[in-house]
Design a protein around this motif. Structure first.
Motif, PDB file in Angstrom:
ATOM      1  N   LEU A   1       0.834  -1.205   0.000  1.00  0.00           N
ATOM      2  CA  LEU A   1       0.000   0.000   0.000  1.00  0.00           C
ATOM      3  C   LEU A   1       0.869   1.255   0.000  1.00  0.00           C
ATOM      4  O   LEU A   1       0.573   2.228  -0.723  1.00  0.00           O
ATOM      5  CB  LEU A   1      -0.929  -0.009   1.213  1.00  0.00           C
ATOM      6  CG  LEU A   1      -1.886   1.189   1.329  1.00  0.00           C
ATOM      7  CD1 LEU A   1      -2.857   1.219   0.154  1.00  0.00           C
ATOM      8  CD2 LEU A   1      -2.645   1.149   2.652  1.00  0.00           C
ATOM      9  N   THR A   2       1.940   1.234   0.789  1.00  0.00           N
ATOM     10  CA  THR A   2       2.851   2.386   0.810  1.00  0.00           C
ATOM     11  C   THR A   2       3.456   2.618  -0.566  1.00  0.00           C
ATOM     12  O   THR A   2       3.538   3.753  -1.047  1.00  0.00           O
ATOM     13  CB  THR A   2       3.966   2.156   1.849  1.00  0.00           C
ATOM     14  OG1 THR A   2       3.374   1.974   3.143  1.00  0.00           O
ATOM     15  CG2 THR A   2       4.923   3.334   1.897  1.00  0.00           C
ATOM     16  N   ASN A   3       3.883   1.530  -1.219  1.00  0.00           N
ATOM     17  CA  ASN A   3       4.452   1.655  -2.563  1.00  0.00           C
ATOM     18  C   ASN A   3       3.447   2.263  -3.533  1.00  0.00           C
ATOM     19  O   ASN A   3       3.795   3.110  -4.367  1.00  0.00           O
ATOM     20  CB  ASN A   3       4.882   0.278  -3.083  1.00  0.00           C
ATOM     21  CG  ASN A   3       6.049  -0.304  -2.315  1.00  0.00           C
ATOM     22  OD1 ASN A   3       6.806   0.400  -1.672  1.00  0.00           O
ATOM     23  ND2 ASN A   3       6.184  -1.620  -2.373  1.00  0.00           N
ATOM     24  N   LEU A   4       2.174   1.830  -3.427  1.00  0.00           N
ATOM     25  CA  LEU A   4       1.149   2.305  -4.353  1.00  0.00           C
ATOM     26  C   LEU A   4       0.787   3.766  -4.110  1.00  0.00           C
ATOM     27  O   LEU A   4       0.539   4.521  -5.059  1.00  0.00           O
ATOM     28  CB  LEU A   4      -0.110   1.447  -4.234  1.00  0.00           C
ATOM     29  CG  LEU A   4      -0.011  -0.001  -4.719  1.00  0.00           C
ATOM     30  CD1 LEU A   4      -1.315  -0.743  -4.423  1.00  0.00           C
ATOM     31  CD2 LEU A   4       0.292  -0.062  -6.216  1.00  0.00           C
ATOM     32  N   LEU A   5       0.741   4.161  -2.833  1.00  0.00           N
ATOM     33  CA  LEU A   5       0.244   5.495  -2.498  1.00  0.00           C
ATOM     34  C   LEU A   5       1.323   6.566  -2.513  1.00  0.00           C
ATOM     35  O   LEU A   5       1.009   7.758  -2.494  1.00  0.00           O
ATOM     36  CB  LEU A   5      -0.419   5.477  -1.115  1.00  0.00           C
ATOM     37  CG  LEU A   5      -1.746   4.717  -1.018  1.00  0.00           C
ATOM     38  CD1 LEU A   5      -2.249   4.723   0.420  1.00  0.00           C
ATOM     39  CD2 LEU A   5      -2.793   5.332  -1.941  1.00  0.00           C
ATOM     40  N   THR A   6       2.588   6.157  -2.534  1.00  0.00           N
ATOM     41  CA  THR A   6       3.680   7.124  -2.542  1.00  0.00           C
ATOM     42  C   THR A   6       4.101   7.370  -3.974  1.00  0.00           C
ATOM     43  O   THR A   6       4.449   6.439  -4.698  1.00  0.00           O
ATOM     44  CB  THR A   6       4.881   6.616  -1.721  1.00  0.00           C
ATOM     45  OG1 THR A   6       4.421   6.233  -0.429  1.00  0.00           O
ATOM     46  CG2 THR A   6       5.928   7.694  -1.577  1.00  0.00           C
ATOM     47  N   LYS A   7       4.074   8.612  -4.371  1.00  0.00           N
ATOM     48  CA  LYS A   7       4.380   8.938  -5.763  1.00  0.00           C
ATOM     49  C   LYS A   7       5.835   8.631  -6.081  1.00  0.00           C
ATOM     50  O   LYS A   7       6.716   8.844  -5.248  1.00  0.00           O
ATOM     51  CB  LYS A   7       4.104  10.419  -6.044  1.00  0.00           C
ATOM     52  CG  LYS A   7       2.633  10.782  -6.016  1.00  0.00           C
ATOM     53  CD  LYS A   7       2.447  12.223  -6.391  1.00  0.00           C
ATOM     54  CE  LYS A   7       0.953  12.579  -6.378  1.00  0.00           C
ATOM     55  NZ  LYS A   7       0.204  11.811  -7.368  1.00  0.00           N
ATOM     56  N   PRO A   8       6.119   8.109  -7.280  1.00  0.00           N
ATOM     57  CA  PRO A   8       7.502   7.871  -7.687  1.00  0.00           C
ATOM     58  C   PRO A   8       8.328   9.139  -7.521  1.00  0.00           C
ATOM     59  O   PRO A   8       7.867  10.246  -7.825  1.00  0.00           O
ATOM     60  CB  PRO A   8       7.386   7.470  -9.160  1.00  0.00           C
ATOM     61  CG  PRO A   8       6.005   6.911  -9.271  1.00  0.00           C
ATOM     62  CD  PRO A   8       5.160   7.714  -8.314  1.00  0.00           C
ATOM     63  N   GLY A   9       9.523   8.960  -6.995  1.00  0.00           N
ATOM     64  CA  GLY A   9      10.366  10.118  -6.735  1.00  0.00           C
ATOM     65  C   GLY A   9      10.271  10.567  -5.292  1.00  0.00           C
ATOM     66  O   GLY A   9      11.065  11.359  -4.826  1.00  0.00           O
ATOM     67  N   GLY A  10       9.252  10.047  -4.566  1.00  0.00           N
ATOM     68  CA  GLY A  10       9.126  10.355  -3.156  1.00  0.00           C
ATOM     69  C   GLY A  10       9.778   9.263  -2.347  1.00  0.00           C
ATOM     70  O   GLY A  10      10.883   8.819  -2.643  1.00  0.00           O
ATOM     71  N   ALA A  11       9.045   8.773  -1.339  1.00  0.00           N
ATOM     72  CA  ALA A  11       9.641   7.782  -0.440  1.00  0.00           C
ATOM     73  C   ALA A  11       9.474   6.360  -0.939  1.00  0.00           C
ATOM     74  O   ALA A  11       9.943   5.435  -0.302  1.00  0.00           O
ATOM     75  CB  ALA A  11       9.006   7.911   0.948  1.00  0.00           C
ATOM     76  N   ALA A  12       8.762   6.173  -2.048  1.00  0.00           N
ATOM     77  CA  ALA A  12       8.571   4.805  -2.548  1.00  0.00           C
ATOM     78  C   ALA A  12       9.915   4.158  -2.819  1.00  0.00           C
ATOM     79  O   ALA A  12      10.758   4.706  -3.512  1.00  0.00           O
ATOM     80  CB  ALA A  12       7.740   4.829  -3.831  1.00  0.00           C
ATOM     81  N   ARG A  13      10.102   2.963  -2.291  1.00  0.00           N
ATOM     82  CA  ARG A  13      11.409   2.351  -2.386  1.00  0.00           C
ATOM     83  C   ARG A  13      11.571   1.684  -3.734  1.00  0.00           C
ATOM     84  O   ARG A  13      10.649   1.107  -4.277  1.00  0.00           O
ATOM     85  CB  ARG A  13      11.588   1.395  -1.224  1.00  0.00           C
ATOM     86  CG  ARG A  13      11.369   0.051  -1.371  1.00  0.00           C
ATOM     87  CD  ARG A  13      11.580  -0.735  -0.078  1.00  0.00           C
ATOM     88  NE  ARG A  13      12.209  -1.975  -0.427  1.00  0.00           N
ATOM     89  CZ  ARG A  13      12.006  -3.085   0.238  1.00  0.00           C
ATOM     90  NH1 ARG A  13      11.208  -3.097   1.273  1.00  0.00           N
ATOM     91  NH2 ARG A  13      12.605  -4.173  -0.120  1.00  0.00           N
ATOM     92  N   ARG A  14      12.737   1.915  -4.308  1.00  0.00           N
ATOM     93  CA  ARG A  14      13.093   1.321  -5.596  1.00  0.00           C
ATOM     94  C   ARG A  14      12.006   1.574  -6.633  1.00  0.00           C
ATOM     95  O   ARG A  14      11.404   0.662  -7.183  1.00  0.00           O
ATOM     96  CB  ARG A  14      13.352  -0.181  -5.425  1.00  0.00           C
ATOM     97  CG  ARG A  14      14.467  -0.480  -4.475  1.00  0.00           C
ATOM     98  CD  ARG A  14      14.849  -1.938  -4.485  1.00  0.00           C
ATOM     99  NE  ARG A  14      13.746  -2.799  -4.104  1.00  0.00           N
ATOM    100  CZ  ARG A  14      13.392  -3.016  -2.854  1.00  0.00           C
ATOM    101  NH1 ARG A  14      14.001  -2.420  -1.879  1.00  0.00           N
ATOM    102  NH2 ARG A  14      12.406  -3.841  -2.576  1.00  0.00           N
ATOM    103  N   ALA A  15      11.723   2.852  -6.891  1.00  0.00           N
ATOM    104  CA  ALA A  15      10.616   3.209  -7.776  1.00  0.00           C
ATOM    105  C   ALA A  15      10.837   2.715  -9.196  1.00  0.00           C
ATOM    106  O   ALA A  15       9.894   2.563  -9.955  1.00  0.00           O
ATOM    107  CB  ALA A  15      10.426   4.725  -7.783  1.00  0.00           C
TER     108      ALA A  15
END
Length: 291
Positions: free
Chosen positions: A86-100
């Motif tokens: 869910l964190t990966n999906l809701l965090t925009k690429p370039g933000g905190a999403a890991r290994r975007a």
């Protein structure tokens, strides 16, 4: 990957599986038109407005704070892997999403090849992004399949399990192993939304594996850690392993999978037979590959 659709489908399927009773939501007398929790009930449990939760579920929630994500995950009773997803999906690429994004080949460091050779008494292999088999020892190839005899594009666990007819006869639990592997791919897709090779693999599996679409649309996610595996080997018969999957320091996209054997068990005897079978050919040690 359509991120808004992924967010919507994941949140809908997660709230649909939770009954109001299980969530501690009191009956309000209204007729239920959907299984599980309604949006307003999830919003109330998470302590946010129904308007904001609705935007969130529609993929229009902006870049929610970790506190908001934690609250929604708690309301939906997500396990740690689902929480990460869910964190990966809701965090925009370039933000905190890991290994975007994922780019370039994965390389297995020399010390890890030496470790695989040291583990010559049990099956072992290194799993990379999109379930690519990056390296394996002789027993790993004997128990699963000889990935190193395949072209680089074919050295993939999901492709083997779902598309190779041989894999379906290797275990009575093929369906569980295959569906769990699909869940691993879905987690990878949220970690690496721009991975074209992963998108191509998902497209191939959708077309060629009849069961894939149903498993994919379940939106289950899985981080493999440990468990029990059973296989049927054409040379020695049934095998039972206690596997451990270890994320490697220095590269969280590489996992060392080791199939341990109970000492003195029938499997231990049969693995020794396989070891004897593979030992005379020293040239079969893991070749270094890039995929």
């Amino acid at each position: 990957m359509d991120r808004s659709a992924e967010i919507a489908d994941f949140l809908r399927t997660r709230r649909a599986r939770i009954s109001p009773d299980a969530a501690g939501v009191p009956a309000d007398g209204r007729a239920r038109r959907v299984p599980g929790l309604r949006r307003d009930e999830v919003a109330r449990l998470a302590g946010i407005s129904i308007e904001y939760y609705t935007r969130l579920e529609q993929g229009r929630g902006g870049n929610p704070s970790p506190e908001i994500i934690d609250a929604v995950a708690g309301a939906l009773r997500l396990d740690p892997t689902e929480h990460e997803h869910l964190t990966n999906l809701l965090t925009k690429p370039g933000g905190a999403a890991r290994r975007a994004s994922a780019s370039g080949p994965q390389r297995v460091r020399p010390g890890l090849y030496m470790l695989l050779q040291t583990l010559d008494h049990v099956p072992a292999f290194v799993l990379g992004r999109r379930t690519d088999i990056l390296a394996s020892n002789a027993l790993g190839r004997a128990v699963l399949t000889d990935f190193e005899a395949l072209p680089p594009s074919g050295r993939n666990l999901a492709r083997f399990l779902l598309l190779d007819p041989e894999s379906r006869s290797c275990s009575d639990e093929w369906e569980r192993y295959a569906s769990e592997t699909v869940a691993m791919l879905r987690l990878d897709a949220s970690r690496h939304p721009n991975d074209k090779q992963l998108a191509d693999l998902i497209g191939e599996l959708t077309v060629r594996c009849p069961e894939f679409s149903g498993w994919w649309h379940d939106h289950k996610v899985l981080q493999r850690t440990h468990g029990l595996k059973t296989y049927r080997n054409a040379l020695v018969g049934d095998l039972e392993f206690h596997y451990e999957a270890l994320t490697l320091p220095g590269d969280p996209d590489q996992t060392l999978c080791v199939y341990n054997v109970e000492p003195g068990s029938p499997t231990a005897e049969r693995v020794q037979l396989l070891r004897n079978w593979t030992a005379p050919n020293p040239a079969r040690t893991s070749a270094r590959t890039e995929v």
